[in-house]
Design a protein around this motif. Structure first.
Motif, short mmCIF file in Angstrom:
data_model
loop_
_atom_site.label_atom_id
_atom_site.label_comp_id
_atom_site.label_asym_id
_atom_site.label_seq_id
_atom_site.Cartn_x
_atom_site.Cartn_y
_atom_site.Cartn_z
N GLN A 102 0.73 -1.24 0.25
CA GLN A 102 -0.09 -0.03 -0.14
C GLN A 102 0.89 1.31 -0.12
O GLN A 102 1.58 1.26 1.31
N CYS A 159 -2.72 0.01 -4.09
CA CYS A 159 -2.41 -1.32 -3.36
C CYS A 159 -2.01 -1.61 -4.83
O CYS A 159 -2.76 -1.77 -5.76
N CYS A 170 -5.96 -2.82 2.22
CA CYS A 170 -6.11 -3.05 1.13
C CYS A 170 -5.99 -5.10 1.56
O CYS A 170 -4.80 -5.12 2.39
#
Lengths: 114, 108
Positions: A6, A23, A91
């Motif tokens: 991320q 992400c 994410c």
């Protein structure tokens, strides 16, 4: 290197600014997710995508949008950030089939909106 | 989305066995039950997953009764490093939703 990456890891911004959290994953998974976590609370699902052409709203999608640019990339945008969007954003990815409960998470993006 | 229910917090001592129970009142027939562990400022980490009966791996056990309306995570002989938040999750039609978690505090 992490399987789910991320960027940025930390971001401070001002009310009204547009913010994008990115992400990327190297696990080859089709399914990707964005979660939000407020201090002391559990994770809330914002958006999820089961493949490049599939985008679905989660529990708290208002004020957010996403883009699935490729199988490996899933971006979360805040078009006009507000202070109550200050949170830790995660994410995650998962494979297909009945075992989609096994999620692989990134290290998180901490967003502060002033 | 399905929502699970679990105790807010639990305390234990080093060396004890800990059992954390979760309610899955809206679980669907094809859903699996999964448990995660989370340390502060880190993403959750997968612990164990099952469909029914009992599953065991190197770190935990998971018991799911026949009606699948609950699950129990078993942590044998906990240590201080097991202090964390534990989440139970049921995957509903591919959507993964977390409950509020149980904060486990292991004391010396």
């Amino acid at each position: 290197d992490a399987d789910v990456t991320q960027t940025p890891r930390n971001r401070i911004t001002k009310t009204g600014k547009r913010i994008m959290l990115e992400c990327s994953q190297t696990k080859g998974h089709d399914r990707m997710y964005w979660y939000r976590q407020d201090p002391g609370l559990g994770l809330q699902l914002i958006y999820y995508s089961f493949d490049v052409k599939d985008i679905n709203k989660g529990e708290i999608s208002d004020g957010y949008s996403v883009s699935r640019q490729a199988q490996a990339k899933f971006s979360l945008s805040l078009e006009s950030a507000i202070p109550n969007q200050t949170a830790l954003y995660f994410c995650a990815t998962s494979g297909q089939g009945p075992n989609t409960g096994e999620l692989f998470f990134g290290e998180g993006s901490r967003l502060t909106v002033l | 989305l399905a929502k699970t229910t679990q105790p807010i917090s639990m305390d234990s001592y080093e060396g004890q066995e800990v059992n954390i129970t979760c309610s899955h009142n809206n679980i669907a027939t094809n859903d699996y039950i999964t448990w995660y562990q989370q340390f502060p400022s880190q993403g959750p980490r997968f612990i164990i997953q099952g469909y029914k009966t009992k599953v065991t791996n190197e770190v935990a056990s998971l018991f799911i009764p026949a009606d699948r309306k609950s699950s129990t995570l078993g942590l044998p002989r906990v240590s201080l490093s097991d202090t964390a938040v534990y989440y139970c999750l049921d995957t509903n039609a591919g959507k993964s939703t977390f409950g509020d978690g149980t904060t486990l505090t292991v004391k010396p």
